[in-house]
Enzyme design. Structure first.
Site, PDB file in Angstrom:
ATOM      1  N   CYS A 143       4.343   9.137   0.157  1.00 28.66           N
ATOM      2  CA  CYS A 143       2.939   9.562   0.083  1.00 28.66           C
ATOM      3  C   CYS A 143       2.804  10.535  -1.082  1.00 28.66           C
ATOM      4  CB  CYS A 143       2.534  10.240   1.390  1.00 28.66           C
ATOM      5  SG  CYS A 143       0.864  10.934   1.325  1.00 28.66           S
TER       6      CYS A 143
ATOM      7  N   HIS B 135       4.514   4.670  12.710  1.00 32.40           N
ATOM      8  CA  HIS B 135       4.608   4.533  11.244  1.00 32.40           C
ATOM      9  C   HIS B 135       5.642   5.574  10.806  1.00 32.40           C
ATOM     10  CE1 HIS B 135       2.615   4.083   7.155  1.00 32.40           C
ATOM     11  NE2 HIS B 135       3.053   5.326   7.026  1.00 32.40           N
TER      12      HIS B 135
ATOM     13  N   HIS C 274       8.447   7.142   8.446  1.00 34.27           N
ATOM     14  CA  HIS C 274       9.100   7.213   7.133  1.00 34.27           C
ATOM     15  C   HIS C 274      10.573   7.545   7.374  1.00 34.27           C
ATOM     16  CE1 HIS C 274       5.762   6.737   4.209  1.00 34.27           C
ATOM     17  NE2 HIS C 274       5.044   7.004   5.286  1.00 34.27           N
TER      18      HIS C 274
ATOM     19  N   ARG D 149       0.848  -1.212   0.000  1.00 39.26           N
ATOM     20  CA  ARG D 149       0.000   0.000   0.000  1.00 39.26           C
ATOM     21  C   ARG D 149       0.873   1.248   0.000  1.00 39.26           C
ATOM     22  NH1 ARG D 149      -0.726   4.668   2.592  1.00 39.26           N
ATOM     23  NH2 ARG D 149      -0.315   3.629   4.571  1.00 39.26           N
ATOM     24  N   ASP D 150       1.466   1.575   1.135  1.00 35.48           N
ATOM     25  CA  ASP D 150       2.294   2.790   1.197  1.00 35.48           C
ATOM     26  C   ASP D 150       3.462   2.677   0.217  1.00 35.48           C
ATOM     27  OD1 ASP D 150       3.682   5.094   2.081  1.00 35.48           O
ATOM     28  OD2 ASP D 150       2.977   4.822   4.125  1.00 35.48           O
TER      29      ASP D 150
ATOM     30  N   ASN E 217       8.578   4.013   4.154  1.00 35.68           N
ATOM     31  CA  ASN E 217       8.682   3.660   5.577  1.00 35.68           C
ATOM     32  C   ASN E 217      10.054   3.062   5.848  1.00 35.68           C
ATOM     33  OD1 ASN E 217       5.449   2.870   5.014  1.00 35.68           O
ATOM     34  ND2 ASN E 217       5.920   4.041   6.836  1.00 35.68           N
TER      35      ASN E 217
HETATM   36  P1  HMG Z   1     -13.200  14.186  -3.202  1.00 33.35           P
HETATM   37  O1  HMG Z   1     -12.858  14.574  -4.606  1.00 33.35           O
HETATM   38  O2  HMG Z   1     -13.449  15.254  -2.206  1.00 33.35           O
HETATM   39  O3  HMG Z   1     -14.391  13.120  -3.143  1.00 33.35           O
HETATM   40  O4  HMG Z   1     -12.012  13.254  -2.690  1.00 33.35           O
HETATM   41  P2  HMG Z   1     -15.884  13.196  -3.547  1.00 33.35           P
HETATM   42  O5  HMG Z   1     -16.660  12.594  -2.437  1.00 33.35           O
HETATM   43  O6  HMG Z   1     -16.255  14.584  -4.033  1.00 33.35           O
HETATM   44  O7  HMG Z   1     -15.911  12.190  -4.804  1.00 33.35           O
HETATM   45  C1  HMG Z   1     -15.194  12.473  -5.994  1.00 33.35           C
HETATM   46  C2  HMG Z   1     -15.126  11.208  -6.835  1.00 33.35           C
HETATM   47  O8  HMG Z   1     -14.372  10.205  -6.154  1.00 33.35           O
HETATM   48  C3  HMG Z   1     -16.489  10.575  -7.106  1.00 33.35           C
HETATM   49  O9  HMG Z   1     -16.397   9.916  -8.344  1.00 33.35           O
HETATM   50  C4  HMG Z   1     -16.615   9.550  -6.017  1.00 33.35           C
HETATM   51  O10 HMG Z   1     -17.468   8.498  -6.361  1.00 33.35           O
HETATM   52  C5  HMG Z   1     -15.190   9.032  -5.938  1.00 33.35           C
HETATM   53  P3  HMG Z   1     -16.970  10.582  -9.702  1.00 33.35           P
HETATM   54  O11 HMG Z   1     -18.429  10.791  -9.411  1.00 33.35           O
HETATM   55  O12 HMG Z   1     -16.213  11.850  -9.870  1.00 33.35           O
HETATM   56  O13 HMG Z   1     -16.662   9.545 -10.737  1.00 33.35           O
HETATM   57  N1  HMG Z   1     -14.876   8.479  -4.614  1.00 33.35           N
HETATM   58  C6  HMG Z   1     -14.306   7.274  -4.415  1.00 33.35           C
HETATM   59  N2  HMG Z   1     -13.953   6.304  -5.278  1.00 33.35           N
HETATM   60  C7  HMG Z   1     -13.402   5.185  -4.743  1.00 33.35           C
HETATM   61  N3  HMG Z   1     -13.228   5.009  -3.417  1.00 33.35           N
HETATM   62  C8  HMG Z   1     -13.579   5.943  -2.543  1.00 33.35           C
HETATM   63  C9  HMG Z   1     -14.151   7.129  -3.032  1.00 33.35           C
HETATM   64  N4  HMG Z   1     -14.611   8.270  -2.445  1.00 33.35           N
HETATM   65  C10 HMG Z   1     -15.048   9.066  -3.417  1.00 33.35           C
HETATM   66  N5  HMG Z   1     -13.389   5.760  -1.235  1.00 33.35           N
HETATM   67  C11 HMG Z   1     -11.271  11.406  -1.346  1.00 33.35           C
HETATM   68  C12 HMG Z   1     -12.034  12.719  -1.384  1.00 33.35           C
HETATM   69  C13 HMG Z   1     -11.104  11.055   0.108  1.00 33.35           C
HETATM   70  C14 HMG Z   1     -12.067  10.358  -2.072  1.00 33.35           C
HETATM   71  C15 HMG Z   1      -9.908  11.609  -2.043  1.00 33.35           C
HETATM   72  O14 HMG Z   1      -9.294  12.734  -1.490  1.00 33.35           O
HETATM   73  C16 HMG Z   1      -9.003  10.425  -1.880  1.00 33.35           C
HETATM   74  O15 HMG Z   1      -9.265   9.360  -2.406  1.00 33.35           O
HETATM   75  N6  HMG Z   1      -7.874  10.595  -1.136  1.00 33.35           N
HETATM   76  C17 HMG Z   1      -6.978   9.500  -0.831  1.00 33.35           C
HETATM   77  C18 HMG Z   1      -5.580   9.977  -0.915  1.00 33.35           C
HETATM   78  C19 HMG Z   1      -4.628   8.858  -0.529  1.00 33.35           C
HETATM   79  O16 HMG Z   1      -4.866   7.696  -0.794  1.00 33.35           O
HETATM   80  N7  HMG Z   1      -3.509   9.257   0.109  1.00 33.35           N
HETATM   81  C20 HMG Z   1      -2.514   8.322   0.517  1.00 33.35           C
HETATM   82  C21 HMG Z   1      -2.907   7.516   1.704  1.00 33.35           C
HETATM   83  S1  HMG Z   1      -2.630   8.370   3.240  1.00 33.35           S
HETATM   84  C22 HMG Z   1      -0.981   8.067   3.617  1.00 33.35           C
HETATM   85  O17 HMG Z   1      -0.261   7.548   2.810  1.00 33.35           O
HETATM   86  C23 HMG Z   1      -0.494   8.411   4.998  1.00 33.35           C
HETATM   87  C24 HMG Z   1      -0.211   7.163   5.861  1.00 33.35           C
HETATM   88  O18 HMG Z   1       0.727   6.315   5.230  1.00 33.35           O
HETATM   89  C25 HMG Z   1       0.319   7.585   7.233  1.00 33.35           C
HETATM   90  C26 HMG Z   1       1.526   8.540   7.163  1.00 33.35           C
HETATM   91  O19 HMG Z   1       2.514   8.234   6.464  1.00 33.35           O
HETATM   92  O20 HMG Z   1       1.435   9.580   7.819  1.00 33.35           O
HETATM   93  C27 HMG Z   1      -1.485   6.349   6.116  1.00 33.35           C
HETATM   94 MG    MG Z   2       2.839   6.557   5.240  1.00 30.64          MG
END
Ligand code: HMG
Ligand code: MG
Length: 302
Positions: free
Chosen positions: A239, A206, A208, A16-17, A248
């Protein structure tokens, strides 16, 4: 060794990450096979997939298929979800371990999931309250020490978020050191506050490894009795919303530390190095574990 836990649980984050920021799409079966191969090396808990918008993070579009493609049994496969829509997809894919997302800083949270910290906390509350009863929840608090946009973060604020999440029924809170900038001084300051509010058995780390501090920071967490930590085989990762952040801490580097301290973990470090090195070479990625490189270069040593 006194003060340290006798046993730790490593959650492997490479699928994932480790992959989420890659431009070139890694085939679904390769992602499942990576999890299976690392399970063969002894890893049991995986930060496996995410159910996020494929427009935001195209690499994670196949979360359900990746999870279904894993053949090893008895693994903990965590699906990361940013909202109710993600929760529904994770549950439909048969996952019962759910990762939820917030952050210390509003700017990171808005760039990452298009929600302020407050909004993200309310999303989490809804997910925990409305999700099926058989789920376990892990909450990530990203930018727990530093935000790439807002700089150093307030440990008291992170402790408040952690405490609130546990009160709401989240089972464990993982402190995300998203950009790998923290030193042991920062981690000590953070844990001083967080462990005042939440017992160590409900806290994970967690880290990095952008600035090469993750192993040292892990020692601090261990000294505080924390026995849950994420790592990524081959140091894969970063990220998409934290530009320049490295992966990580490499699982192999973490294992070298734990083995040196005599802390049990159930994982074969050489097997992890073999799997990760092969995966990197197959997918044209840089193999980024220092301990792993050394282990692979000295095959006869062990
Ligand atoms: P948004 O644009 O505000 O969402 O994004 P929305 O509700 O307006 O929807 C927009 C479109 O996305 C729509 O589709 C929804 O259906 C679809 P359209 O009608 O345009 O075709 N949608 C989805 N599709 C699939 N799965 C879903 C979903 N939700 C809406 N769950 C949203 C908001 C949260 C969806 C977006 O910002 C997003 O997906 N962000 C994720 C970003 C991400 O994955 N970041 C990396 C992970 S975090 C990380 O790595 C940190 C961590 O490792 C810890 C650390 O290191 O600190 C965990
Ligand atoms: Mg991370």
């Amino acid at each position: 060794m006194s003060g340290f836990p006798e046993h730790v649980t490593i959650t492997e984050s490479s699928s994932r990450d480790g992959l989420q920021s890659l431009g070139a799409f890694v085939p679904t079966e390769s992602k499942s096979a990576l999890i299976d191969a690392l399970a063969g090396a002894g890893l049991q808990s995986f930060d496996a997939v995410s159910f996020v918008s494929p427009k935001w993070v195209p690499q994670m579009a196949d979360g359900a298929e990746v999870a279904r493609g894993v053949t090893a049994e008895g693994l903990r496969l965590i699906g990361l979800v940013p909202n109710m829509r993600g929760l529904e997809s994770a549950v439909e894919a048969g996952l019962t371990d759910i990762g939820v997302l917030t952050a210390a800083s509003d700017t990171f949270s808005e760039r990452n999931i298009n929600a302020t910290v407050d909004e993200s906390m309310h999303r989490i509350r809804r997910i925990v309250l409305e999700g099926p009863e058989n789920l376990t929840f892990r909450a990530y608090i990203s930018t727990a020490t530093h935000c790439p946009y807002e700089g150093p973060q307030d440990p008291d604020w992170v402790a408040y978020l952690a405490h609130t999440l546990i009160d709401w029924g989240v089972h464990e809170v993982f402190l995300g050191e998203t950009i790998g900038k923290a030193t042991v001084a920062d981690v000590n300051r953070l844990l001083d506050e967080v462990l005042d509010e939440v017992p160590p058995d409900q806290v994970g780390v967690h880290f990095h490894d952008t600035y090469g501090q993750a192993v040292a920071n892990t020692v601090v967490a261990l000294e505080r009795g924390i026995d849950k930590m994420d790592s990524s085989a081959g140091g894969l990762g970063g990220c998409p919303y934290a530009p320049g952040a490295a992966g990580n801490v490499a699982t192999e580097d973490l294992l070298w530390l734990l083995d040196g301290l005599g802390i049990e973990h159930g994982v074969d470090r050489r097997a992890v190095a073999d799997v990760a090195q092969r995966f990197c070479s197959d997918h044209n990625l840089v193999y980024n574990s220092r301990a792993g490189r050394a282990l692979l270069a000295s095959r006869d040593e062990e």
